[in-house]
Write a protein that holds these residues in place. Sequence first.
Motif, mmCIF file in Angstrom:
data_model
loop_
_atom_site.group_PDB
_atom_site.id
_atom_site.type_symbol
_atom_site.label_atom_id
_atom_site.label_comp_id
_atom_site.label_asym_id
_atom_site.label_seq_id
_atom_site.Cartn_x
_atom_site.Cartn_y
_atom_site.Cartn_z
ATOM 1 N N ASP A 1 -36.693 -6.779 -17.755
ATOM 2 C CA ASP A 1 -36.122 -6.615 -19.087
ATOM 3 C C ASP A 1 -35.304 -7.845 -19.450
ATOM 4 O O ASP A 1 -34.523 -8.361 -18.639
ATOM 5 N N ALA A 2 -35.466 -8.322 -20.681
ATOM 6 C CA ALA A 2 -34.778 -9.541 -21.117
ATOM 7 C C ALA A 2 -33.267 -9.383 -21.054
ATOM 8 O O ALA A 2 -32.543 -10.298 -20.631
ATOM 9 N N GLU A 3 -32.755 -8.224 -21.468
ATOM 10 C CA GLU A 3 -31.312 -7.993 -21.470
ATOM 11 C C GLU A 3 -30.748 -7.982 -20.048
ATOM 12 O O GLU A 3 -29.699 -8.570 -19.783
ATOM 13 N N SER B 1 -40.994 -10.316 -20.025
ATOM 14 C CA SER B 1 -41.498 -9.055 -19.475
ATOM 15 C C SER B 1 -42.914 -9.226 -18.938
ATOM 16 O O SER B 1 -43.294 -8.594 -17.935
ATOM 17 N N ALA C 1 -30.918 -13.765 -23.777
ATOM 18 C CA ALA C 1 -31.803 -12.628 -24.056
ATOM 19 C C ALA C 1 -32.832 -12.992 -25.134
ATOM 20 O O ALA C 1 -34.016 -12.639 -25.024
ATOM 21 N N GLU C 2 -32.394 -13.712 -26.167
ATOM 22 C CA GLU C 2 -33.323 -14.129 -27.219
ATOM 23 C C GLU C 2 -34.355 -15.111 -26.680
ATOM 24 O O GLU C 2 -35.544 -15.040 -27.026
ATOM 25 N N CYS D 1 -40.518 -21.334 -23.442
ATOM 26 C CA CYS D 1 -40.027 -21.451 -24.823
ATOM 27 C C CYS D 1 -40.535 -22.747 -25.453
ATOM 28 O O CYS D 1 -41.006 -22.760 -26.599
ATOM 29 N N ARG E 1 -41.477 -14.333 -23.521
ATOM 30 C CA ARG E 1 -42.268 -13.192 -23.033
ATOM 31 C C ARG E 1 -41.981 -12.933 -21.558
ATOM 32 O O ARG E 1 -42.886 -12.834 -20.717
ATOM 33 N N GLU F 1 -36.907 -13.111 -24.553
ATOM 34 C CA GLU F 1 -37.871 -12.407 -25.392
ATOM 35 C C GLU F 1 -38.899 -13.379 -25.960
ATOM 36 O O GLU F 1 -40.102 -13.089 -25.987
ATOM 37 N N PHE F 2 -38.420 -14.532 -26.408
ATOM 38 C CA PHE F 2 -39.302 -15.536 -26.992
ATOM 39 C C PHE F 2 -40.300 -16.054 -25.955
ATOM 40 O O PHE F 2 -41.455 -16.347 -26.273
#
Length: 457
Positions: free
Chosen positions: A380-382, A374, A365-366, A425, A372, A369-370
Amino acid sequence: MEAFESDGLFWLPENPDVEVAGRLHFDPTAGVKLSLIGTLREDDLFSSLNSGTSESAIYGVAGKRYITMMDCDRIGHRIESPGIPREDYTCSFLLAGSSLVKTDGQRFSKAFVRFTHLFDWVDKPAVSREMVVDKETGHLTKAVLTFTPPSEDEHQAADTKVSITSAWTIPGSQKDPGFTQDYAVNLSYDSPADFDRVRGDISVMQDLISATSNTAVLLTRFSVRFTETDEEGGEVPRLVQVYAQQSAELSTPSAKHREPLLRLDDIGGVSAMCRWLDFNRSRKIVLGQLLASTYRKMYVENRFFNAVSAAETLHRMEFPNYVSPVNEYKQFKRMLVRHVPKKYRSWLSQQLAFSNEPRLRVRLAELAEFARISQVFGCDAEKWAKAVTDARNRMVHHDKGLGGGASNSELYWLSESLRVVTLLCLARFCEFPDSAWDKVTKHASVQLIRDRMKMTA
Protein backbone atom coordinates in the motif's frame (compact mmCIF):
# COMPACT_ATOMS: atom_id res chain seq x y z
CA MET A 1 38.88 5.95 -21.67
CA GLU A 2 42.42 4.60 -21.73
CA ALA A 3 45.23 6.08 -19.63
CA PHE A 4 48.14 7.80 -21.40
CA GLU A 5 51.06 10.12 -20.77
CA SER A 6 53.03 12.28 -23.22
CA ASP A 7 55.72 14.93 -23.23
CA GLY A 8 54.94 18.24 -24.92
CA LEU A 9 54.95 22.02 -24.94
CA PHE A 10 52.24 24.07 -23.22
CA TRP A 11 51.19 27.71 -23.10
CA LEU A 12 48.37 30.06 -22.09
CA PRO A 13 45.94 31.11 -24.85
CA GLU A 14 46.64 34.81 -24.20
CA ASN A 15 50.42 34.29 -24.13
CA PRO A 16 51.34 31.84 -26.93
CA ASP A 17 54.98 32.99 -27.13
CA VAL A 18 55.81 31.54 -23.69
CA GLU A 19 55.99 27.78 -24.26
CA VAL A 20 56.83 25.52 -21.32
CA ALA A 21 57.94 21.90 -21.55
CA GLY A 22 56.07 19.39 -19.46
CA ARG A 23 54.52 15.96 -19.16
CA LEU A 24 50.81 15.29 -19.50
CA HIS A 25 49.23 12.40 -17.56
CA PHE A 26 45.70 11.05 -17.86
CA ASP A 27 44.15 8.28 -15.82
CA PRO A 28 40.39 7.58 -15.75
CA THR A 29 40.48 7.27 -11.96
CA ALA A 30 42.79 10.19 -11.10
CA GLY A 31 41.92 12.51 -13.99
CA VAL A 32 44.31 14.86 -15.81
CA LYS A 33 47.61 16.12 -14.41
CA LEU A 34 50.12 18.42 -16.12
CA SER A 35 53.66 18.63 -14.73
CA LEU A 36 55.62 21.60 -16.13
CA ILE A 37 59.35 22.29 -16.06
CA GLY A 38 58.97 26.03 -15.84
CA THR A 39 56.12 28.42 -15.18
CA LEU A 40 53.32 29.66 -17.41
CA ARG A 41 53.41 33.12 -15.86
CA GLU A 42 56.93 34.46 -15.45
CA ASP A 43 55.79 37.36 -13.26
CA ASP A 44 54.42 34.79 -10.78
CA LEU A 45 57.72 32.96 -10.38
CA PHE A 46 58.62 34.06 -6.85
CA SER A 47 55.23 35.13 -5.55
CA SER A 48 52.46 33.11 -3.91
CA LEU A 49 54.40 29.86 -4.11
CA ASN A 50 51.95 28.07 -1.86
CA SER A 51 48.71 29.59 -3.13
CA GLY A 52 46.47 28.08 -5.77
CA THR A 53 45.98 29.64 -9.17
CA SER A 54 43.24 28.94 -11.67
CA GLU A 55 43.42 29.17 -15.45
CA SER A 56 40.37 28.93 -17.68
CA ALA A 57 42.43 27.07 -20.28
CA ILE A 58 45.91 25.81 -21.11
CA TYR A 59 46.93 24.95 -24.68
CA GLY A 60 49.59 22.51 -25.77
CA VAL A 61 50.97 19.95 -28.20
CA ALA A 62 51.63 16.43 -26.89
CA GLY A 63 51.49 12.93 -28.33
CA LYS A 64 51.19 14.34 -31.89
CA ARG A 65 47.90 16.02 -30.95
CA TYR A 66 46.80 19.53 -30.09
CA ILE A 67 45.76 19.74 -26.45
CA THR A 68 43.12 21.98 -24.87
CA MET A 69 42.85 21.78 -21.09
CA MET A 70 39.74 23.40 -19.55
CA ASP A 71 39.09 24.63 -15.99
CA CYS A 72 42.65 24.23 -14.75
CA ASP A 73 43.83 24.53 -11.13
CA ARG A 74 47.44 24.81 -10.05
CA ILE A 75 48.10 22.26 -7.31
CA GLY A 76 51.87 22.71 -7.00
CA HIS A 77 54.39 25.54 -7.50
CA ARG A 78 57.98 25.19 -6.37
CA ILE A 79 61.60 25.98 -7.19
CA GLU A 80 64.02 23.07 -7.25
CA SER A 81 67.81 23.19 -7.13
CA PRO A 82 69.61 24.78 -8.94
CA GLY A 83 66.72 27.24 -9.35
CA ILE A 84 64.39 25.40 -11.77
CA PRO A 85 60.72 26.36 -11.34
CA ARG A 86 58.09 23.66 -11.62
CA GLU A 87 54.29 23.75 -11.70
CA ASP A 88 51.62 21.07 -11.49
CA TYR A 89 48.05 21.51 -12.77
CA THR A 90 44.88 19.48 -12.84
CA CYS A 91 41.96 20.16 -15.15
CA SER A 92 38.33 19.15 -15.44
CA PHE A 93 38.40 18.30 -19.15
CA LEU A 94 41.06 17.66 -21.76
CA LEU A 95 40.25 17.88 -25.47
CA ALA A 96 42.76 16.31 -27.86
CA GLY A 97 42.72 16.24 -31.64
CA SER A 98 43.76 17.89 -34.88
CA SER A 99 43.04 21.42 -33.68
CA LEU A 100 42.93 23.60 -30.58
CA VAL A 101 39.48 24.41 -29.19
CA LYS A 102 38.40 27.93 -28.31
CA THR A 103 37.29 28.15 -24.70
CA ASP A 104 35.33 31.40 -25.09
CA GLY A 105 32.31 30.52 -27.15
CA GLN A 106 33.27 27.43 -29.14
CA ARG A 107 30.18 25.48 -30.12
CA PHE A 108 29.83 21.87 -31.15
CA SER A 109 27.51 20.31 -33.72
CA LYS A 110 27.80 16.64 -32.75
CA ALA A 111 28.85 14.38 -29.89
CA PHE A 112 29.72 10.69 -30.02
CA VAL A 113 29.99 8.59 -26.89
CA ARG A 114 30.43 4.97 -25.89
CA PHE A 115 29.61 3.50 -22.49
CA THR A 116 30.38 0.32 -20.62
CA HIS A 117 27.39 -2.07 -20.68
CA LEU A 118 25.91 -0.23 -23.68
CA PHE A 119 26.11 -3.32 -25.89
CA ASP A 120 24.12 -5.41 -23.39
CA TRP A 121 21.64 -2.56 -22.88
CA VAL A 122 20.97 -2.19 -26.62
CA ASP A 123 20.92 -6.01 -26.93
CA LYS A 124 21.04 -6.20 -30.72
CA PRO A 125 24.00 -8.38 -31.71
CA ALA A 126 25.11 -7.73 -35.27
CA VAL A 127 27.44 -10.73 -35.60
CA SER A 128 26.47 -14.28 -36.53
CA ARG A 129 28.72 -17.35 -36.62
CA GLU A 130 28.47 -20.34 -38.91
CA MET A 131 30.43 -23.47 -38.01
CA VAL A 132 30.63 -26.28 -40.59
CA VAL A 133 31.70 -29.68 -39.21
CA ASP A 134 32.50 -32.78 -41.23
CA LYS A 135 29.94 -35.43 -40.25
CA GLU A 136 32.35 -38.36 -40.70
CA THR A 137 35.47 -37.00 -39.00
CA GLY A 138 33.87 -34.45 -36.70
CA HIS A 139 36.50 -31.92 -37.75
CA LEU A 140 35.72 -28.26 -38.28
CA THR A 141 35.94 -27.57 -42.03
CA LYS A 142 34.72 -24.00 -42.18
CA ALA A 143 33.98 -21.12 -39.84
CA VAL A 144 32.29 -17.93 -41.02
CA LEU A 145 31.91 -14.78 -38.94
CA THR A 146 29.35 -12.41 -40.46
CA PHE A 147 28.87 -8.80 -39.37
CA THR A 148 25.64 -7.19 -40.55
CA PRO A 149 25.52 -3.56 -39.42
CA PRO A 150 22.04 -2.67 -38.15
CA SER A 151 20.34 0.35 -39.62
CA GLU A 152 20.87 3.58 -37.73
CA ASP A 153 18.00 4.38 -35.37
CA GLU A 154 17.56 8.14 -35.10
CA HIS A 155 14.84 10.27 -33.50
CA GLN A 156 14.33 13.97 -32.85
CA ALA A 157 14.34 15.47 -29.36
CA ALA A 158 13.36 19.10 -28.78
CA ASP A 159 16.46 20.51 -30.50
CA THR A 160 18.71 17.48 -30.83
CA LYS A 161 18.75 14.32 -32.93
CA VAL A 162 19.58 11.20 -30.93
CA SER A 163 20.79 8.05 -32.61
CA ILE A 164 22.45 4.74 -31.81
CA THR A 165 25.00 3.43 -34.29
CA SER A 166 27.03 0.24 -34.40
CA ALA A 167 30.78 0.27 -33.85
CA TRP A 168 33.25 -2.53 -34.45
CA THR A 169 36.99 -3.21 -34.56
CA ILE A 170 39.22 -6.07 -35.70
CA PRO A 171 42.08 -6.29 -33.23
CA GLY A 172 44.95 -8.75 -33.33
CA SER A 173 46.71 -10.15 -36.39
CA GLN A 174 46.17 -12.80 -39.07
CA LYS A 175 47.61 -15.37 -36.70
CA ASP A 176 45.57 -14.21 -33.74
CA PRO A 177 42.50 -12.44 -35.15
CA GLY A 178 39.71 -11.02 -33.11
CA PHE A 179 36.47 -9.12 -33.47
CA THR A 180 34.81 -6.62 -31.15
CA GLN A 181 31.35 -5.14 -31.62
CA ASP A 182 29.80 -2.29 -29.70
CA TYR A 183 27.37 0.62 -30.00
CA ALA A 184 27.67 4.39 -29.72
CA VAL A 185 25.18 7.09 -28.71
CA ASN A 186 25.27 10.13 -31.01
CA LEU A 187 23.82 13.59 -30.44
CA SER A 188 23.39 15.97 -33.39
CA TYR A 189 22.40 19.53 -32.47
CA ASP A 190 20.03 21.55 -34.64
CA SER A 191 22.04 24.60 -33.58
CA PRO A 192 25.62 24.07 -32.33
CA ALA A 193 25.77 23.94 -28.51
CA ASP A 194 28.46 25.01 -26.05
CA PHE A 195 30.56 22.44 -24.22
CA ASP A 196 28.64 22.70 -20.94
CA ARG A 197 25.43 21.86 -22.77
CA VAL A 198 27.00 18.90 -24.57
CA ARG A 199 28.59 17.34 -21.49
CA GLY A 200 25.36 17.89 -19.55
CA ASP A 201 23.41 15.98 -22.21
CA ILE A 202 25.96 13.17 -22.19
CA SER A 203 25.59 12.96 -18.42
CA VAL A 204 21.80 12.68 -18.74
CA MET A 205 22.23 9.80 -21.21
CA GLN A 206 24.75 8.11 -18.93
CA ASP A 207 22.28 8.38 -16.06
CA LEU A 208 19.52 6.80 -18.15
CA ILE A 209 21.63 3.75 -18.94
CA SER A 210 22.95 3.51 -15.37
CA ALA A 211 19.47 3.73 -13.85
CA THR A 212 17.92 1.16 -16.18
CA SER A 213 20.99 -1.12 -16.33
CA ASN A 214 21.01 -1.48 -12.56
CA THR A 215 24.74 -0.72 -12.50
CA ALA A 216 27.20 2.16 -12.81
CA VAL A 217 27.88 2.94 -16.47
CA LEU A 218 31.21 4.56 -17.39
CA LEU A 219 32.34 6.54 -20.41
CA THR A 220 34.77 4.63 -22.61
CA ARG A 221 34.97 7.18 -25.43
CA PHE A 222 33.71 10.75 -25.81
CA SER A 223 34.27 12.83 -28.94
CA VAL A 224 32.83 16.13 -30.15
CA ARG A 225 32.77 17.75 -33.58
CA PHE A 226 32.97 21.43 -34.49
CA THR A 227 33.78 23.50 -37.58
CA GLU A 228 36.80 25.74 -38.00
CA THR A 229 37.34 28.49 -40.55
CA ASP A 230 40.46 28.05 -42.69
CA GLU A 231 42.63 30.75 -44.25
CA GLU A 232 40.42 30.88 -47.34
CA GLY A 233 37.24 31.35 -45.32
CA GLY A 234 35.98 27.80 -45.77
CA GLU A 235 34.59 25.62 -42.98
CA VAL A 236 36.67 22.62 -41.95
CA PRO A 237 35.15 19.94 -39.69
CA ARG A 238 37.25 19.02 -36.65
CA LEU A 239 36.87 16.06 -34.31
CA VAL A 240 38.45 16.04 -30.85
CA GLN A 241 38.39 13.42 -28.14
CA VAL A 242 37.36 14.39 -24.61
CA TYR A 243 39.12 13.01 -21.53
CA ALA A 244 37.89 13.47 -17.95
CA GLN A 245 37.97 11.76 -14.60
CA GLN A 246 35.29 9.09 -14.38
CA SER A 247 32.20 10.10 -12.44
CA ALA A 248 31.92 6.62 -10.98
CA GLU A 249 34.21 4.21 -9.21
CA LEU A 250 35.85 1.81 -11.62
CA SER A 251 34.61 -1.75 -11.25
CA THR A 252 37.07 -4.54 -10.64
CA PRO A 253 37.50 -7.02 -13.51
CA SER A 254 35.87 -9.71 -11.39
CA ALA A 255 32.76 -7.63 -10.69
CA LYS A 256 29.64 -9.60 -11.56
CA HIS A 257 27.57 -8.25 -14.44
CA ARG A 258 24.01 -7.39 -13.46
CA GLU A 259 20.96 -8.13 -15.53
CA PRO A 260 19.57 -4.79 -16.78
CA LEU A 261 16.38 -3.65 -15.11
CA LEU A 262 15.18 -2.35 -18.47
CA ARG A 263 16.82 -2.50 -21.91
CA LEU A 264 16.51 -0.11 -24.83
CA ASP A 265 13.48 -1.80 -26.38
CA ASP A 266 11.83 -2.08 -22.95
CA ILE A 267 11.79 1.71 -22.49
CA GLY A 268 10.49 2.37 -26.02
CA GLY A 269 13.67 2.65 -28.11
CA VAL A 270 15.54 5.78 -29.15
CA SER A 271 12.36 7.88 -29.09
CA ALA A 272 12.17 7.24 -25.33
CA MET A 273 15.80 8.36 -25.01
CA CYS A 274 14.75 11.64 -26.64
CA ARG A 275 11.92 12.13 -24.15
CA TRP A 276 14.29 11.31 -21.28
CA LEU A 277 16.76 13.91 -22.56
CA ASP A 278 14.11 16.61 -22.93
CA PHE A 279 12.60 15.96 -19.50
CA ASN A 280 15.77 15.53 -17.44
CA ARG A 281 17.89 18.36 -18.83
CA SER A 282 16.34 20.58 -16.17
CA ARG A 283 16.13 17.86 -13.51
CA LYS A 284 19.75 16.79 -13.18
CA ILE A 285 19.64 17.36 -9.44
CA VAL A 286 17.11 14.52 -9.15
CA LEU A 287 19.32 12.20 -11.18
CA GLY A 288 22.36 13.17 -9.13
CA GLN A 289 20.63 12.40 -5.84
CA LEU A 290 19.05 9.23 -7.21
CA LEU A 291 22.25 7.72 -8.64
CA ALA A 292 24.87 8.95 -6.18
CA SER A 293 24.99 5.58 -4.44
CA THR A 294 25.16 3.80 -7.80
CA TYR A 295 28.26 5.69 -8.90
CA ARG A 296 30.05 5.85 -5.53
CA LYS A 297 30.10 3.74 -2.40
CA MET A 298 28.58 5.43 0.61
CA TYR A 299 27.27 4.73 4.09
CA VAL A 300 23.76 3.35 4.17
CA GLU A 301 22.54 6.47 6.03
CA ASN A 302 23.78 8.67 3.19
CA ARG A 303 22.25 6.32 0.64
CA PHE A 304 18.90 6.63 2.41
CA PHE A 305 18.99 10.43 2.70
CA ASN A 306 19.97 10.78 -0.96
CA ALA A 307 17.08 8.57 -2.02
CA VAL A 308 14.62 10.56 0.12
CA SER A 309 15.97 13.84 -1.30
CA ALA A 310 15.64 12.60 -4.88
CA ALA A 311 12.00 11.63 -4.31
CA GLU A 312 11.10 14.85 -2.47
CA THR A 313 12.83 17.06 -5.05
CA LEU A 314 11.02 15.35 -7.91
CA HIS A 315 7.69 15.82 -6.15
CA ARG A 316 8.39 19.51 -5.56
CA MET A 317 9.18 19.93 -9.25
CA GLU A 318 6.30 17.99 -10.75
CA PHE A 319 3.41 17.84 -8.26
CA PRO A 320 1.35 20.62 -6.63
CA ASN A 321 3.40 22.14 -3.83
CA TYR A 322 0.44 23.12 -1.69
CA VAL A 323 -2.31 21.50 0.37
CA SER A 324 -5.02 24.15 0.02
CA PRO A 325 -5.41 26.51 -2.95
CA VAL A 326 -2.81 29.27 -2.60
CA ASN A 327 -5.19 32.26 -2.58
CA GLU A 328 -7.56 30.52 -0.18
CA TYR A 329 -4.73 29.72 2.21
CA LYS A 330 -3.38 33.30 2.11
CA GLN A 331 -6.76 34.55 3.34
CA PHE A 332 -6.82 31.86 6.02
CA LYS A 333 -3.32 32.81 7.20
CA ARG A 334 -4.22 36.52 7.36
CA MET A 335 -7.24 35.66 9.45
CA LEU A 336 -5.11 33.69 11.91
CA VAL A 337 -2.50 36.43 12.19
CA ARG A 338 -5.13 39.13 12.84
CA HIS A 339 -6.41 37.22 15.87
CA VAL A 340 -3.17 37.39 17.86
CA PRO A 341 -1.60 40.41 19.61
CA LYS A 342 0.43 42.65 17.30
CA LYS A 343 3.76 41.80 18.90
CA TYR A 344 3.30 38.11 17.91
CA ARG A 345 1.99 38.62 14.37
CA SER A 346 5.39 38.78 12.63
CA TRP A 347 6.57 35.66 14.42
CA LEU A 348 3.37 33.74 13.62
CA SER A 349 3.48 34.80 9.97
CA GLN A 350 7.02 33.43 9.67
CA GLN A 351 6.02 30.16 11.35
CA LEU A 352 3.19 29.71 8.88
CA ALA A 353 5.32 30.55 5.82
CA PHE A 354 5.63 26.91 4.66
CA SER A 355 2.69 25.42 6.52
CA ASN A 356 0.68 24.93 3.32
CA GLU A 357 3.27 22.63 1.77
CA PRO A 358 2.60 18.87 1.73
CA ARG A 359 4.35 16.82 4.39
CA LEU A 360 6.98 14.31 3.33
CA ARG A 361 4.62 11.42 3.95
CA VAL A 362 2.02 12.92 1.60
CA ARG A 363 4.64 13.57 -1.07
CA LEU A 364 5.94 10.00 -0.91
CA ALA A 365 2.45 8.51 -1.02
CA GLU A 366 1.60 10.52 -4.15
CA LEU A 367 4.86 9.44 -5.80
CA ALA A 368 4.20 5.82 -4.88
CA GLU A 369 0.72 5.91 -6.39
CA PHE A 370 2.10 7.56 -9.52
CA ALA A 371 4.79 4.85 -9.79
CA ARG A 372 2.17 2.09 -9.36
CA ILE A 373 3.86 0.73 -6.24
CA SER A 374 1.04 -1.74 -5.56
CA GLN A 375 1.85 -3.48 -8.85
CA VAL A 376 5.62 -3.42 -8.42
CA PHE A 377 6.05 -4.13 -4.69
CA GLY A 378 2.58 -5.37 -3.80
CA CYS A 379 2.25 -2.89 -0.92
CA ASP A 380 0.00 0.00 0.00
CA ALA A 381 1.32 3.44 -0.96
CA GLU A 382 0.32 5.00 2.37
CA LYS A 383 1.95 2.26 4.46
CA TRP A 384 5.15 2.44 2.41
CA ALA A 385 5.27 6.23 2.71
CA LYS A 386 4.78 5.97 6.48
CA ALA A 387 7.63 3.45 6.80
CA VAL A 388 10.02 5.72 4.90
CA THR A 389 8.90 8.87 6.72
CA ASP A 390 9.15 7.27 10.16
CA ALA A 391 12.69 6.06 9.38
CA ARG A 392 13.69 9.50 8.16
CA ASN A 393 12.16 11.33 11.13
CA ARG A 394 13.80 9.04 13.66
CA MET A 395 17.20 9.72 12.08
CA VAL A 396 16.68 13.49 11.92
CA HIS A 397 14.91 14.22 15.22
CA HIS A 398 16.46 11.59 17.54
CA ASP A 399 13.40 11.62 19.79
CA LYS A 400 14.27 10.18 23.17
CA GLY A 401 12.37 7.15 24.34
CA LEU A 402 11.38 6.00 20.85
CA GLY A 403 14.13 3.48 20.32
CA GLY A 404 17.02 3.40 17.90
CA GLY A 405 15.01 3.74 14.70
CA ALA A 406 15.45 1.67 11.56
CA SER A 407 18.39 -0.72 11.32
CA ASN A 408 21.00 -0.46 8.59
CA SER A 409 19.36 -3.37 6.81
CA GLU A 410 15.96 -1.67 6.88
CA LEU A 411 17.45 1.62 5.68
CA TYR A 412 19.14 -0.18 2.79
CA TRP A 413 15.97 -1.82 1.52
CA LEU A 414 13.92 1.34 2.00
CA SER A 415 16.58 3.16 -0.03
CA GLU A 416 16.35 0.58 -2.79
CA SER A 417 12.56 0.85 -2.88
CA LEU A 418 12.86 4.66 -3.09
CA ARG A 419 15.27 4.31 -5.99
CA VAL A 420 12.84 2.12 -7.94
CA VAL A 421 9.83 4.32 -7.13
CA THR A 422 11.61 7.50 -8.25
CA LEU A 423 12.88 5.82 -11.42
CA LEU A 424 9.37 4.63 -12.29
CA CYS A 425 8.02 8.14 -11.74
CA LEU A 426 10.60 9.41 -14.22
CA ALA A 427 9.58 6.58 -16.54
CA ARG A 428 5.96 7.77 -16.48
CA PHE A 429 6.94 11.37 -17.13
CA CYS A 430 9.05 10.16 -20.08
CA GLU A 431 6.19 7.97 -21.35
CA PHE A 432 7.86 4.58 -21.14
CA PRO A 433 5.45 1.85 -22.31
CA ASP A 434 3.22 0.08 -19.76
CA SER A 435 5.06 -3.16 -20.48
CA ALA A 436 8.09 -1.69 -18.68
CA TRP A 437 6.25 -2.08 -15.36
CA ASP A 438 5.77 -5.80 -15.98
CA LYS A 439 9.46 -6.11 -16.81
CA VAL A 440 10.51 -4.26 -13.65
CA THR A 441 8.10 -6.22 -11.45
CA LYS A 442 9.53 -9.55 -12.63
CA HIS A 443 13.17 -8.49 -12.27
CA ALA A 444 15.06 -10.52 -9.65
CA SER A 445 16.39 -7.44 -7.82
CA VAL A 446 12.91 -5.94 -7.52
CA GLN A 447 11.46 -9.20 -6.25
CA LEU A 448 14.21 -9.25 -3.62
CA ILE A 449 13.29 -5.71 -2.56
CA ARG A 450 9.66 -6.78 -2.49
CA ASP A 451 10.46 -9.67 -0.13
CA ARG A 452 12.59 -7.49 2.16
CA MET A 453 9.94 -4.78 2.20
CA LYS A 454 7.57 -7.22 3.89
CA MET A 455 10.08 -7.41 6.72
CA THR A 456 10.68 -3.66 7.01
CA ALA A 457 7.13 -2.33 6.52
